[in-house]
Design a protein around this motif. Structure first.
Motif, mmCIF file in Angstrom:
data_model
loop_
_atom_site.group_PDB
_atom_site.id
_atom_site.type_symbol
_atom_site.label_atom_id
_atom_site.label_comp_id
_atom_site.label_asym_id
_atom_site.label_seq_id
_atom_site.Cartn_x
_atom_site.Cartn_y
_atom_site.Cartn_z
ATOM 1 N N THR A 97 39.141 108.467 -1.164
ATOM 2 C CA THR A 97 40.244 107.605 -0.736
ATOM 3 C C THR A 97 41.490 108.088 -1.587
ATOM 4 O O THR A 97 41.248 108.931 -2.485
ATOM 5 C CB THR A 97 39.969 105.981 -1.355
ATOM 6 N N GLU A 98 42.712 107.774 -1.149
ATOM 7 C CA GLU A 98 43.984 108.416 -1.666
ATOM 8 C C GLU A 98 43.938 109.913 -1.791
ATOM 9 O O GLU A 98 44.230 110.252 -2.585
ATOM 10 C CB GLU A 98 44.170 107.486 -3.112
ATOM 11 N N VAL A 99 43.495 110.546 -0.685
ATOM 12 C CA VAL A 99 43.529 111.913 -0.329
ATOM 13 C C VAL A 99 44.229 112.125 0.831
ATOM 14 O O VAL A 99 44.538 111.273 1.725
ATOM 15 C CB VAL A 99 42.264 112.655 -0.411
ATOM 16 N N ALA A 100 44.877 113.352 1.065
ATOM 17 C CA ALA A 100 45.301 113.606 2.335
ATOM 18 C C ALA A 100 44.299 113.492 3.496
ATOM 19 O O ALA A 100 43.070 114.045 3.079
ATOM 20 C CB ALA A 100 45.976 115.098 2.247
ATOM 21 N N VAL A 101 44.730 112.888 4.632
ATOM 22 C CA VAL A 101 43.674 112.752 5.676
ATOM 23 C C VAL A 101 44.351 113.232 7.065
ATOM 24 O O VAL A 101 45.509 113.406 7.103
ATOM 25 C CB VAL A 101 43.273 111.055 5.898
ATOM 26 N N ALA A 102 43.508 113.269 7.872
ATOM 27 C CA ALA A 102 43.886 113.548 9.345
ATOM 28 C C ALA A 102 43.759 112.361 10.245
ATOM 29 O O ALA A 102 42.532 112.193 10.520
ATOM 30 C CB ALA A 102 43.482 115.029 10.005
ATOM 31 N N CYS A 103 44.630 111.649 10.524
ATOM 32 C CA CYS A 103 44.417 110.603 11.359
ATOM 33 C C CYS A 103 45.192 110.411 12.726
ATOM 34 O O CYS A 103 46.561 110.652 12.655
ATOM 35 C CB CYS A 103 44.719 109.156 10.798
ATOM 36 N N GLY A 104 44.637 110.583 13.940
ATOM 37 C CA GLY A 104 45.076 110.673 15.065
ATOM 38 C C GLY A 104 45.954 111.943 15.048
ATOM 39 O O GLY A 104 46.831 111.804 15.899
ATOM 40 N N GLY A 105 45.283 113.151 14.530
ATOM 41 C CA GLY A 105 45.782 114.350 14.857
ATOM 42 C C GLY A 105 47.026 114.612 14.078
ATOM 43 O O GLY A 105 47.754 115.476 14.076
ATOM 44 N N VAL A 106 47.251 113.632 12.863
ATOM 45 C CA VAL A 106 48.380 113.737 12.326
ATOM 46 C C VAL A 106 47.976 113.765 10.390
ATOM 47 O O VAL A 106 47.073 113.043 10.223
ATOM 48 C CB VAL A 106 49.484 112.788 12.241
ATOM 49 N N THR A 107 48.757 114.615 9.570
ATOM 50 C CA THR A 107 48.382 114.799 8.315
ATOM 51 C C THR A 107 49.170 113.576 7.750
ATOM 52 O O THR A 107 50.426 113.443 8.005
ATOM 53 C CB THR A 107 48.750 116.059 7.702
ATOM 54 N N ILE A 108 48.361 112.771 6.978
ATOM 55 C CA ILE A 108 48.882 111.835 6.179
ATOM 56 C C ILE A 108 48.666 111.682 4.656
ATOM 57 O O ILE A 108 47.564 111.777 4.474
ATOM 58 C CB ILE A 108 48.607 110.305 6.649
ATOM 59 N N PHE A 109 49.644 111.764 3.979
ATOM 60 C CA PHE A 109 49.545 111.786 2.359
ATOM 61 C C PHE A 109 49.558 110.180 1.920
ATOM 62 O O PHE A 109 50.331 109.595 2.300
ATOM 63 C CB PHE A 109 50.582 112.934 1.754
#
Length: 232
Positions: A154-166
């Motif tokens: 949790t609270e790490v950079a993720v790829a959701c829906g093809g987008v990088t989210i910090f």
């Protein structure tokens, strides 16, 4: 970077389509999530800092008990999510199990979490709709999360829906979908997008009243002057 409540309020009152246009004009083309869509049409638009969760495929040595009650399990993590945050779940686009059901979601709602955005599926659709809690997901399914997923971080950079989210990026979502605004740009984007939204509402009314698009949209100097006067 902390984004003020006032800026979040402006973004919450601005269409995602408009925010997308402003971000594109600033050179950001990979910020609109592909897959997540509003579970209920017309649900409240949300804007809030991302609280990220990274799901990985379940493995035999990741016991059901650990997945359900372990330190990174949704049951443990949800008590740490700040009020006003948008939970962003990276489910790798897999829809073979629901990332959350209605009970976990009800607890998050009661804690003041703004909503959920995931590129995976949800379950317990009937219960979810009764909550009237804003959710953007890529479909629904019956199997529970532990059957397919393990929350690794949790609270790490993720790829959701093809987008990088910090963590801390601002997520805005409405009927058009979800978009991410880098926290450092939130104030500038909010200011421009809000004014653009107001102008386009005015243009829409002009067109509905029979006005031609030439010189109206995009506006020429005469249109800009007329809009400024009417806005006052």
């Amino acid at each position: 970077m902390t984004v003020s409540h006032e800026i979040l309020q402006i973004l919450e009152n601005t269409a995602v389509a408009t925010i997308s246009t402003v971000l594109r004009q600033k050179g950001f083309n990979r910020v609109a999530l592909h897959g997540p869509r509003a579970v209920t049409e017309g649900q409240k638009r949300i804007a809030g800092p991302a609280f990220t969760m990274r799901f990985v495929p379940a493995r035999e040595d990741m016991t059901t008990a650990l997945a359900v009650n372990g330190p990174t399990s949704p049951r443990a993590v949800l008590e740490k999510i700040p009020a006003g945050a948008v939970v962003v779940v990276d489910a790798m686009g897999l829809r073979s199990a629901g990332v959350f059901g209605d009970i976990i979601s009800a607890r998050m709602q009661m804690r003041g979490v703004a909503g959920l955005v995931t590129d995976g599926a949800i379950r317990d659709l009937v219960g979810m709709k009764k909550l009237e809690w804003p959710i953007w997901a890529d479909g629904t399914t019956a199997p529970p999360s532990p059957s397919e997923f393990f929350c690794a971080d949790t609270e790490v950079a993720v790829a959701c829906g093809g987008v990088t989210i910090f963590p801390g990026d601002i997520v805005v979502a409405d009927d058009d979908g979800a978009i991410v605004v880098p926290a450092a740009m939130a104030e500038a984007v909010a200011t421009e997008a809000y004014e653009k939204d107001r102008f386009e509402e005015w243009v829409y009314d002009q067109v509905k009243g029979g006005a031609l698009l030439d010189g109206l949209y995009p506006p020429n100097d005469a249109t800009k002057e007329r809009y400024a006067k009417e806005k006052q």
